[in-house]
Enzyme design. Structure first.
Site, PDB file in Angstrom:
ATOM      1  N   GLN A 198       0.820  -1.278   0.046  1.00 34.82           N
ATOM      2  CA  GLN A 198       0.061  -0.001  -0.047  1.00 34.82           C
ATOM      3  C   GLN A 198       0.927   1.383   0.109  1.00 34.82           C
ATOM      4  OE1 GLN A 198      -1.900   1.051   3.806  1.00 34.82           O
ATOM      5  NE2 GLN A 198      -3.817   1.701   2.532  1.00 34.82           N
ATOM      6  N   GLY A 199       0.563   1.918  -1.180  1.00 34.58           N
ATOM      7  CA  GLY A 199       1.523   3.510  -1.222  1.00 34.58           C
ATOM      8  C   GLY A 199       0.621   4.452  -0.607  1.00 34.58           C
ATOM      9  N   TYR A 200       0.289   4.871   0.623  1.00 31.72           N
ATOM     10  CA  TYR A 200      -0.303   5.682   1.101  1.00 31.72           C
ATOM     11  C   TYR A 200       0.359   6.707   1.888  1.00 31.72           C
ATOM     12  CZ  TYR A 200      -5.484   4.279   0.088  1.00 31.72           C
ATOM     13  OH  TYR A 200      -6.653   3.697  -0.376  1.00 31.72           O
ATOM     14  N   SER A 201       1.027   6.362   3.019  1.00 32.40           N
ATOM     15  CA  SER A 201       1.697   7.423   3.645  1.00 32.40           C
ATOM     16  C   SER A 201       2.895   7.859   3.090  1.00 32.40           C
ATOM     17  CB  SER A 201       2.088   6.796   4.920  1.00 32.40           C
ATOM     18  OG  SER A 201       0.984   6.052   5.936  1.00 32.40           O
ATOM     19  N   GLU A 248     -10.209  -1.204   5.228  1.00 31.63           N
ATOM     20  CA  GLU A 248      -9.345  -1.501   6.111  1.00 31.63           C
ATOM     21  C   GLU A 248      -9.537  -1.691   7.639  1.00 31.63           C
ATOM     22  OE1 GLU A 248      -6.201   1.547   6.163  1.00 31.63           O
ATOM     23  OE2 GLU A 248      -4.657   0.311   7.075  1.00 31.63           O
ATOM     24  N   SER A 252      -4.674   7.053  13.188  1.00 28.75           N
ATOM     25  CA  SER A 252      -4.228   6.934  14.422  1.00 28.75           C
ATOM     26  C   SER A 252      -5.276   6.847  15.467  1.00 28.75           C
ATOM     27  CB  SER A 252      -3.315   8.303  15.100  1.00 28.75           C
ATOM     28  OG  SER A 252      -3.942   9.282  15.137  1.00 28.75           O
ATOM     29  N   ASN A 253      -5.251   6.503  16.707  1.00 25.09           N
ATOM     30  CA  ASN A 253      -6.358   6.573  17.579  1.00 25.09           C
ATOM     31  C   ASN A 253      -6.826   7.758  17.718  1.00 25.09           C
ATOM     32  OD1 ASN A 253      -6.048   3.782  17.492  1.00 25.09           O
ATOM     33  ND2 ASN A 253      -6.050   3.443  19.695  1.00 25.09           N
TER      34      ASN A 253
END
Lengths: 398, 377
Positions: free
Chosen positions: A126-129, A244, A383-384
């Site tokens: 996955q190339g997201y971040s 996800e 993140s949470n």
């Protein structure tokens, strides 16, 4: 209300259990049980076994070779697989890219890529971040500029999980630099063997290189590798993220971790008696178990409310927070249970080498690396803190 | 698996919610508590008519429910409205014991409880027993067909309003033995019964009851001599479910008030609900309320399970409810600021009830310890 499973669901559970006991290779389940690292071939071989059974793609429709299980069936499978110490199913192709292709991709893309995901011919990452664009995903900068029948891609992705094994990467790229943050993004499929793609491993706090940096330097990608429409990638990205977050509660993982923890605490001596009789340790263990008992039901409530095959809505943010906090606490307790035996760093042993003598109890060598690895749970997948913001906006409407 | 309410329970919930919404506003409730009457006889009679008391008993006992989810549905609504009427001590505690142990003759009381005519109270806890159900020092001595009861009972819910008590006393064994405990039906006007009434912090009412040579006959005993402990534990399991569901109702009410407040109250020119420092804490409040709801569902679904499984859920649920209540209550007050501290505003009433529920039938620490020992057993 009725908290019991239907006879059909019980029969399904029995079928899953029988399959796992017959087909899950012992050397794999032992590795998972002891928290050792899996090689690519370990994961590929388990995928092949599941695929032969028709169970590799639980959420896919039957026409594409999926099992088309409902949410409760998927949960039962996850629970049983975790308790049997099966390797996790690598989700990038199966449960992240595939739903996007089915919903927004062309017929040709589905026909070409989906069978290759099932067969294991393609390993997706996955190339997201990006550096500077983590939870604020839309801040991404990787550029794709149209040049004839190609896009020319330049930029950098990071935290690319298991990218070292992948031959394909699905990427969010900026195709219109002048548009508003979310509006100039496209969803592109990139062959990692294309000239200009470089993968560099990042060794993490647990000593393992689970994630990578991926660099794109004038990488030429055919335009037919665009999914859906140009500049509409944000819509597809959000759709992917809801998938996800399915199974994000990780009840199966927590159940398995709790069982291991109880076993370890009962068989570890501390001050002349088993650790599970130490009041402070026992209390922390019990609190985690009580939270897990309630969270398993919260998970079932959300799962059973979600329509068949659909991902749950903002409630999944609730599950992500609670589920990850519980998993982190269990990993922390297992690490504490190991005591001083948590200190030796034995990468060869964790990689499956038999020649490294492991001091202390069998779960000790992986305890600290696992504790450190589990810190990722409250960071990735949004993140949470991001999940709390989603709850605030979508449920509390503040 | 099915998390939907049955049609009957859904109707009961809707009816009760509507009724309490119309008749049990915060101002009416405050006046009632200030009057010192412990409950409103008119409202109570109407609730009996709606079937609230009947829902606590099985059809075999003349009721309309009696299962875990019946109790949970009713008590969540009672908690949401802050109802102080005597349903817990009367129907759930004393009533359950008569349903479980009573002879046909004794069970006739249940019909009049369901009709709202008779008020019962369970006199079990003692000044030193804290949360131990097996700690009974009150004595029952048989002499020629007559039984003399002596001892002091504490925290008897609605003890001063009841006409009939279910009293526990020891016929054999030492103070902490599970065997040897019996239950007796004792009219509150019996000779030798002294009742001192007091209000509780949360607006409910309880009494200290002294028994000095109170004489009853053999027919007053519920069940077999010395064997009441299992029934007491089961009745307390039902009551634990009831107050846990009540706490969820109170938490929902506190949560709703706080969300409204966060939207309305402005500081530094904007609604305080726009501050992330408060948003994230409110998200955690929501998560804990949902966890509490799941815990109640778990207990309701296991109320009729074998003892070991049932009690495991009793302790898990009560522990979690206590933790969630403290978090939700304290955060709700904090986010409201000073107004959350006032008696005039409804929030403080919900918070008082939520926190005092932790002091009923075992608090977070008691049940954490109990959960651990049940796990080890």
């Amino acid at each position: 209300m009725d908290l019991s499973y239907t006879p059909e669901e019980e029969a399904f559970r029995a079928e899953v259990r029988a399959f796992l006991s017959e087909k899950l290779p012992r050397h794999l389940s032992e590795k998972v049980r002891l928290g050792k690292r899996l090689t690519k071939s370990d994961m590929v071989s388990w995928h092949a076994i599941l695929n032969a059974q028709g169970w590799l793609a639980p959420n896919w429709p039957k026409e594409y070779g999926g099992a088309e299980w409902d949410a409760v069936q998927r949960m039962i499978f996850e629970e049983e697989a975790c308790l049997a110490h099966a390797p996790r199913i690598v989700p990038f192709g199966l449960s992240m890219l595939a739903p996007v292709l089915m919903a927004f991709g062309s017929e040709e893309q589905c026909q070409h890529y989906l069978p290759r995901i099932l067969s294991g011919e393609d390993w997706w990452c996955q190339g997201y971040s990006e550096p500077g664009a983590g939870s604020d995903l839309a801040a991404l900068k990787t550029r794709a500029v149209r040049d004839g029948d190609h896009y020319v891609v330049n930029g950098q992705k990071t935290w690319t999980t298991l990218g070292q094994h992948a031959n394909w990467i699905f990427c969010l790229v900026r195709t219109d630099a002048d548009a508003k943050k979310q509006e100039g993004i496209s969803f592109l499929l990139i062959d990692m063997n294309t000239p200009g793609v470089t993968v560099r491993p990042i060794v993490l706090i647990d000593g393992e290189a689970e994630v990578n940096e991926v660099f794109f330097d004038d990488v030429r990608v055919p335009v037919e590798n665009l999914v859906g429409e140009e500049n509409k990638g944000w819509t597809y990205a959000k759709y992917l993220l809801t998938h996800e977050r399915t199974n994000i509660a990780g009840v199966g993982f927590s159940n398995a971790a709790l069982a291991t923890l109880k076993h370890v605490a009962a068989s570890t001596q501390s001050g002349g008696k088993p650790l599970d009789q130490n009041p402070y340790f026992a209390a922390r263990m019990a609190l985690a178990e009580i939270d897990l008992m309630a969270m398993a039901t919260t998970n079932l409530r959300v799962v059973s409310a979600a329509a068949k095959g659909q991902a749950p809505g903002p409630e999944s943010s609730m599950l992500k927070i609670k589920g990850t906090v519980i998993r982190q606490e269990l990993s922390s307790l297992l690490c504490r249970a190991a005591g001083p035996d948590a200190m030796p760093f034995l990468p060869d042993y964790l990689d499956g080498g038999d020649n490294v003598p492991a001091e202390g109890p069998e779960h000790a060598p992986a305890a600290a690396p696992n504790y450190f690895n589990m810190r990722k749970l409250s960071i990735f997948g949004g993140s949470n803190e991001i999940q709390r913001t989603i709850i605030t906006k979508a449920i509390l409407q503040l | 698996m099915d998390f939907n309410l049955t049609e009957e329970r859904g109707l009961l919930r809707d009816m009760l919610q509507k009724f309490l919404g119309e008749k049990y506003g915060h101002e009416e409730r405050r006046k009632l508590i200030a009057s010192g009457k412990a409950y409103d006889a008119g409202i109570y009679a109407e609730m009996a008519e709606l079937g609230v008391l009947g829902a606590m008993f099985s059809e075999d006992d003349g009721g309309l429910g009696g299962a875990g989810f019946d109790i949970a549905v009713v008590f969540e609504e009672l908690g949401r409205a802050g109802v102080i009427e005597p349903i817990l001590g009367n129907a759930v505690l004393a009533g359950s014991l008569i349903a479980e142990l009573g002879t046909d003759n004794q069970k006739e009381l249940i019909g009049s409880v369901i009709a709202g005519e008779t008020l019962l109270a369970l006199a079990h806890a003692e000044p030193a027993s804290r949360y131990d159900l097996n700690h009974v020092t009150a004595s029952a001595k048989t002499d020629g067909g007559q039984i003399a009861l002596n001892g002091t009972k504490a925290h008897v819910l609605n003890g001063a309003q009841a006409s009939m008590l279910v009293v526990s006393a020891r016929e054999a064994g030492a103070d902490f033995d599970e065997t040897g405990i019996s239950l007796f039906l004792v009219p509150t006007d019996a000779k030798g019964v002294t009742i001192v009434d007091h209000p509780n912090v949360d607006g409910t009412s309880a009494a200290t009851i002294r028994l000095e040579n109170v004489v009853v006959d053999e027919g007053a005993r519920l069940g077999a001599s010395g064997e009441a402990f299992a029934a007491i534990e089961a009745a307390v399991a039902r009551a634990t479910l009831a107050v846990s569901a009540e706490a969820v109702g109170a938490m929902e009410a506190a949560k709703a008030l706080t969300i409204d407040y966060l939207k309305e109250r402005k500081q530094f020119g904007i609604a305080i609900g726009k501050f992330q420092a408060l948003q994230h804490r409110m998200a955690d409040v929501l998560i804990e309320v949902e966890q509490a709801r799941s815990a109640v569902i778990n207990l309701a679904g296991h109320l009729d399970a074998p003892r070991a499984l049932r009690e495991r859920h009793v302790s898990a649920t009560k522990n979690l409810i206590g933790r969630a209540s403290a978090l939700v209550g304290e955060e709700a007050v904090q986010m409201h600021g000073g107004i959350g501290m006032t008696d005039e505003y409804a929030l403080s009433h919900f918070v008082r009830r939520m926190v005092m529920i932790d002091h009923l039938f075992g608090d977070v620490d008691h049940h954490l310890e109990r959960f651990i020992s049940l796990n080890a057993a």
